[in-house]
Write an enzyme that holds these catalytic residues in place. Structure first.
Site, short mmCIF file in Angstrom:
data_model
loop_
_atom_site.label_atom_id
_atom_site.label_comp_id
_atom_site.label_asym_id
_atom_site.label_seq_id
_atom_site.Cartn_x
_atom_site.Cartn_y
_atom_site.Cartn_z
N GLY A 50 -6.94 -2.95 -11.92
CA GLY A 50 -5.63 -2.94 -11.28
C GLY A 50 -5.60 -3.71 -9.97
O GLY A 50 -4.55 -3.85 -9.37
N CYS A 51 -6.75 -4.18 -9.53
CA CYS A 51 -6.80 -5.01 -8.32
C CYS A 51 -6.75 -6.48 -8.75
O CYS A 51 -7.43 -6.87 -9.70
CB CYS A 51 -8.09 -4.77 -7.54
SG CYS A 51 -8.14 -3.20 -6.68
N GLN A 52 -5.95 -7.25 -8.05
CA GLN A 52 -5.89 -8.68 -8.34
C GLN A 52 -7.22 -9.33 -7.99
O GLN A 52 -7.70 -10.22 -8.68
CB GLN A 52 -4.76 -9.31 -7.55
CG GLN A 52 -4.53 -10.76 -7.89
CD GLN A 52 -3.34 -11.32 -7.17
OE1 GLN A 52 -2.87 -10.77 -6.18
NE2 GLN A 52 -2.82 -12.43 -7.66
#
Length: 138
Positions: A50-52
Site C-alpha cells: 500500500g506504500c507507493q
C-alpha cells in the site's frame, strides 16, 4: 517512555517549526537518523503493501516488548516511518494494539501528505498493529 509521552514529544518538536517546509526538512532529518535495517530484513514479507515507495518494516519480539526496524527508498517516507517506529517501538504488543495515534493529526501530518503517502502511512500503522496483534495472541 509511554506511547502517549513519545507522541507528545513529537508534537512538541514539530511545534518549534512555523511552516511546513521546515517540518518536511525535519521529517527528512528524522529519516536520516533512522538506524539502518539489517539487510536480512529487506525481504518481500517485510515490505509494507500500500506504500507507493518501498518500505521495509521488521518486528523483533523479546518475549515482552516489540521493537521495529524500518527503512524506505524514499526520503520523506523514511522520515515518516521513523516517527511511527519511534512512537511504537519498545512496548508490549497489547500497548501497541491499544494505542491511539494522535500525533499524526496533531502535527498536521495527515493534511500535508499526498493521498499516496497518506495511504502509505495508514499501511505502516496497520502492519505494526498486525505484528502486535499476532504477538499479543502468542
Amino acid at each position: 517512555m509511554s506511547i502517549q509521552e513519545a507522541q507528545e514529544e513529537l508534537i512538541e518538536e514539530f511545534a518549534l517549526f512555523e511552516d511546513w517546509m521546515e517540518k518536511y526538512e525535519y521529517i527528512i532529518d528524522l529519516g536520516k537518523d533512522l538506524a539502518p535495517i539489517d539487510e536480512a530484513n529487506r525481504m518481500e514479507e517485510n515490505l509494507v503493501k500500500g506504500c507507493q515507495s518501498q518500505v521495509w518494516l521488521a518486528a523483533d519480539f523479546d518475549g515482552n516488548q516489540l521493537t521495529f526496524q524500518a527503512d524506505s527508498d524514499a526520503i520523506i517516507t523514511k522520515g515518516i516511518v521513523s516517527m511511527v517506529t519511534r512512537v511504537l517501538s519498545g512496548h508490549t504488543p497489547q500497548e501497541i494494539v491499544d494505542a491511539e495515534l494522535f500525533f499524526v493529526d496533531q502535527i498536521g501530518l495527515k493534511e500535508h501528505l499526498s493521498p499516496t503517502r497518506s495511504n502509505g502511512l495508514v499501511s505502516m500503522i496497520k502492519k505494526i498493529k498486525a505484528y502486535a496483534l499476532a504477538y499479543s495472541m502468542a
